[in-house]
Write a protein that holds these residues in place. Sequence first.
Motif, PDB file in Angstrom:
ATOM      1  N   SER A  98     -12.910   4.950  -2.019  1.00  0.00           N
ATOM      2  CA  SER A  98     -14.310   5.372  -2.106  1.00  0.00           C
ATOM      3  C   SER A  98     -14.691   5.793  -3.517  1.00  0.00           C
ATOM      4  O   SER A  98     -15.869   5.777  -3.877  1.00  0.00           O
ATOM      5  N   SER A  99     -13.690   6.159  -4.336  1.00  0.00           N
ATOM      6  CA  SER A  99     -13.990   6.649  -5.683  1.00  0.00           C
ATOM      7  C   SER A  99     -13.612   5.678  -6.789  1.00  0.00           C
ATOM      8  O   SER A  99     -14.132   5.759  -7.905  1.00  0.00           O
ATOM      9  N   THR A 100     -12.712   4.741  -6.502  1.00  0.00           N
ATOM     10  CA  THR A 100     -12.290   3.774  -7.510  1.00  0.00           C
ATOM     11  C   THR A 100     -12.366   2.358  -6.965  1.00  0.00           C
ATOM     12  O   THR A 100     -12.423   2.137  -5.759  1.00  0.00           O
ATOM     13  N   ASP A 101     -12.340   1.398  -7.873  1.00  0.00           N
ATOM     14  CA  ASP A 101     -12.382  -0.015  -7.512  1.00  0.00           C
ATOM     15  C   ASP A 101     -10.953  -0.518  -7.321  1.00  0.00           C
ATOM     16  O   ASP A 101     -10.203  -0.650  -8.289  1.00  0.00           O
ATOM     17  N   LEU A 102     -10.573  -0.783  -6.085  1.00  0.00           N
ATOM     18  CA  LEU A 102      -9.219  -1.252  -5.783  1.00  0.00           C
ATOM     19  C   LEU A 102      -9.177  -2.764  -5.556  1.00  0.00           C
ATOM     20  O   LEU A 102      -8.218  -3.272  -4.967  1.00  0.00           O
ATOM     21  N   SER A 103     -10.178  -3.472  -6.045  1.00  0.00           N
ATOM     22  CA  SER A 103     -10.270  -4.907  -5.763  1.00  0.00           C
ATOM     23  C   SER A 103      -9.128  -5.710  -6.365  1.00  0.00           C
ATOM     24  O   SER A 103      -8.805  -6.798  -5.870  1.00  0.00           O
ATOM     25  N   THR A 104      -8.512  -5.213  -7.431  1.00  0.00           N
ATOM     26  CA  THR A 104      -7.398  -5.942  -8.049  1.00  0.00           C
ATOM     27  C   THR A 104      -6.062  -5.228  -7.819  1.00  0.00           C
ATOM     28  O   THR A 104      -5.073  -5.524  -8.489  1.00  0.00           O
ATOM     29  N   THR A 105      -6.037  -4.295  -6.875  1.00  0.00           N
ATOM     30  CA  THR A 105      -4.798  -3.592  -6.540  1.00  0.00           C
ATOM     31  C   THR A 105      -4.024  -4.393  -5.499  1.00  0.00           C
ATOM     32  O   THR A 105      -4.522  -4.598  -4.388  1.00  0.00           O
ATOM     33  N   PRO A 106      -2.840  -4.887  -5.826  1.00  0.00           N
ATOM     34  CA  PRO A 106      -2.071  -5.675  -4.852  1.00  0.00           C
ATOM     35  C   PRO A 106      -1.841  -4.906  -3.557  1.00  0.00           C
ATOM     36  O   PRO A 106      -1.513  -3.722  -3.576  1.00  0.00           O
ATOM     37  N   MET A 107      -2.068  -5.563  -2.437  1.00  0.00           N
ATOM     38  CA  MET A 107      -1.813  -5.046  -1.089  1.00  0.00           C
ATOM     39  C   MET A 107      -2.816  -3.990  -0.621  1.00  0.00           C
ATOM     40  O   MET A 107      -2.733  -3.524   0.516  1.00  0.00           O
ATOM     41  N   ALA A 108      -3.778  -3.595  -1.443  1.00  0.00           N
ATOM     42  CA  ALA A 108      -4.711  -2.534  -1.044  1.00  0.00           C
ATOM     43  C   ALA A 108      -5.492  -2.916   0.212  1.00  0.00           C
ATOM     44  O   ALA A 108      -5.646  -2.106   1.127  1.00  0.00           O
ATOM     45  N   LYS A 109      -6.006  -4.139   0.268  1.00  0.00           N
ATOM     46  CA  LYS A 109      -6.781  -4.575   1.428  1.00  0.00           C
ATOM     47  C   LYS A 109      -5.929  -4.593   2.686  1.00  0.00           C
ATOM     48  O   LYS A 109      -6.369  -4.173   3.762  1.00  0.00           O
ATOM     49  N   GLU A 110      -4.690  -5.066   2.534  1.00  0.00           N
ATOM     50  CA  GLU A 110      -3.793  -5.130   3.687  1.00  0.00           C
ATOM     51  C   GLU A 110      -3.456  -3.722   4.191  1.00  0.00           C
ATOM     52  O   GLU A 110      -3.416  -3.482   5.400  1.00  0.00           O
ATOM     53  N   PHE A 122     -17.744   7.757   3.859  1.00  0.00           N
ATOM     54  CA  PHE A 122     -18.210   8.864   3.026  1.00  0.00           C
ATOM     55  C   PHE A 122     -19.655   8.656   2.554  1.00  0.00           C
ATOM     56  O   PHE A 122     -20.235   9.539   1.932  1.00  0.00           O
ATOM     57  N   GLY A 123     -20.195   7.468   2.823  1.00  0.00           N
ATOM     58  CA  GLY A 123     -21.580   7.200   2.464  1.00  0.00           C
ATOM     59  C   GLY A 123     -21.740   6.633   1.069  1.00  0.00           C
ATOM     60  O   GLY A 123     -20.830   6.680   0.243  1.00  0.00           O
ATOM     61  N   GLU A 124     -22.923   6.103   0.805  1.00  0.00           N
ATOM     62  CA  GLU A 124     -23.197   5.474  -0.488  1.00  0.00           C
ATOM     63  C   GLU A 124     -23.290   6.486  -1.618  1.00  0.00           C
ATOM     64  O   GLU A 124     -23.220   6.115  -2.795  1.00  0.00           O
ATOM     65  N   GLU A 125     -23.454   7.750  -1.283  1.00  0.00           N
ATOM     66  CA  GLU A 125     -23.601   8.775  -2.311  1.00  0.00           C
ATOM     67  C   GLU A 125     -22.262   9.355  -2.756  1.00  0.00           C
ATOM     68  O   GLU A 125     -22.229  10.285  -3.575  1.00  0.00           O
ATOM     69  N   ALA A 126     -21.170   8.848  -2.233  1.00  0.00           N
ATOM     70  CA  ALA A 126     -19.849   9.351  -2.615  1.00  0.00           C
ATOM     71  C   ALA A 126     -19.638   9.166  -4.122  1.00  0.00           C
ATOM     72  O   ALA A 126     -19.953   8.121  -4.691  1.00  0.00           O
TER      73      ALA A 126
END
Length: 277
Positions: A98-110, A122-126
């Motif tokens: 919710s606070s960082t971009d994990l789009s290039t973190t291996p295995m994060a989505k899994e 946490f909502g869009e205002e997080a």
Amino acid sequence: MQPPRRLIDVEVDGEAVRVPEGSTVLDACRTAGKDIPTLCYGDTLTPKNACRVCVVEVEGSRTLAPACSRKAEAGMVVGTDTDRARHSRKVVLELLASSTDLSTTPMAKEWMADYGADPARFGEEAATVAQPPKVDNDLYVRDYGKCILCYKCVDACGEQWQNSFAISVAGRGFDATISTEFDVALTESACVYCGNCVEVCPTGALSFKTEFDMRAEGTWDESEQSTTTTICSYCGVGCNLTLHVQDNKIVKVTSPHDNPVTHGNLCIKGRFGYGYV
């Protein structure tokens, strides 16, 4: 020659495993074939206990234990997939995503799918650490919108490997960030461009300029890349290089962490000096 270490017995999820004395709980879990998620753990660095996604339940322990640093003890009973451990990992992943971009973190989505993590709750205002990438040199990019403050880059740059001390943690609380001294441009800092910080970064907050540009163009495709390990030709030390090749071009260079010469570390020539090829 070091004398052999005494073996100890540990129970992991009901299975008895035997590991050398001094091993961590993570070592025991991996010996038992258990997949424990890790982010701040580095196999060439001293554990920092920063991300807390590797926590497990140890019988008799009041709190969950970080598997990457907790030493295994004879007779220890470890639960890797208990409700308590899964809930903790779920919340940690939600807070990180919710606070960082994990789009290039291996295995994060899994991992998020496995633990049912929902960062959107946490909502869009997080609050986030979103910020523009720092592109101030032709070798590597610092995209701190993806930084989870695992300290691995600081340790690799500092006393554990390079001893350049070009970067450290500045600020406190949510405003903490990785920074050069007085926040000067990287080109004006003590950085020697060895790229060892890039080697250990688990999220892609630090990346080769070539990778950063190719991702922006939509041409980066690891499934189409081949790897070849060779020996650096610049000097006689014998550092091993792993060349990552896509479309018959070298797109980045890493180094085997189990190599007794480099332990994953290189100098600027070995890591970035491949243009002549």
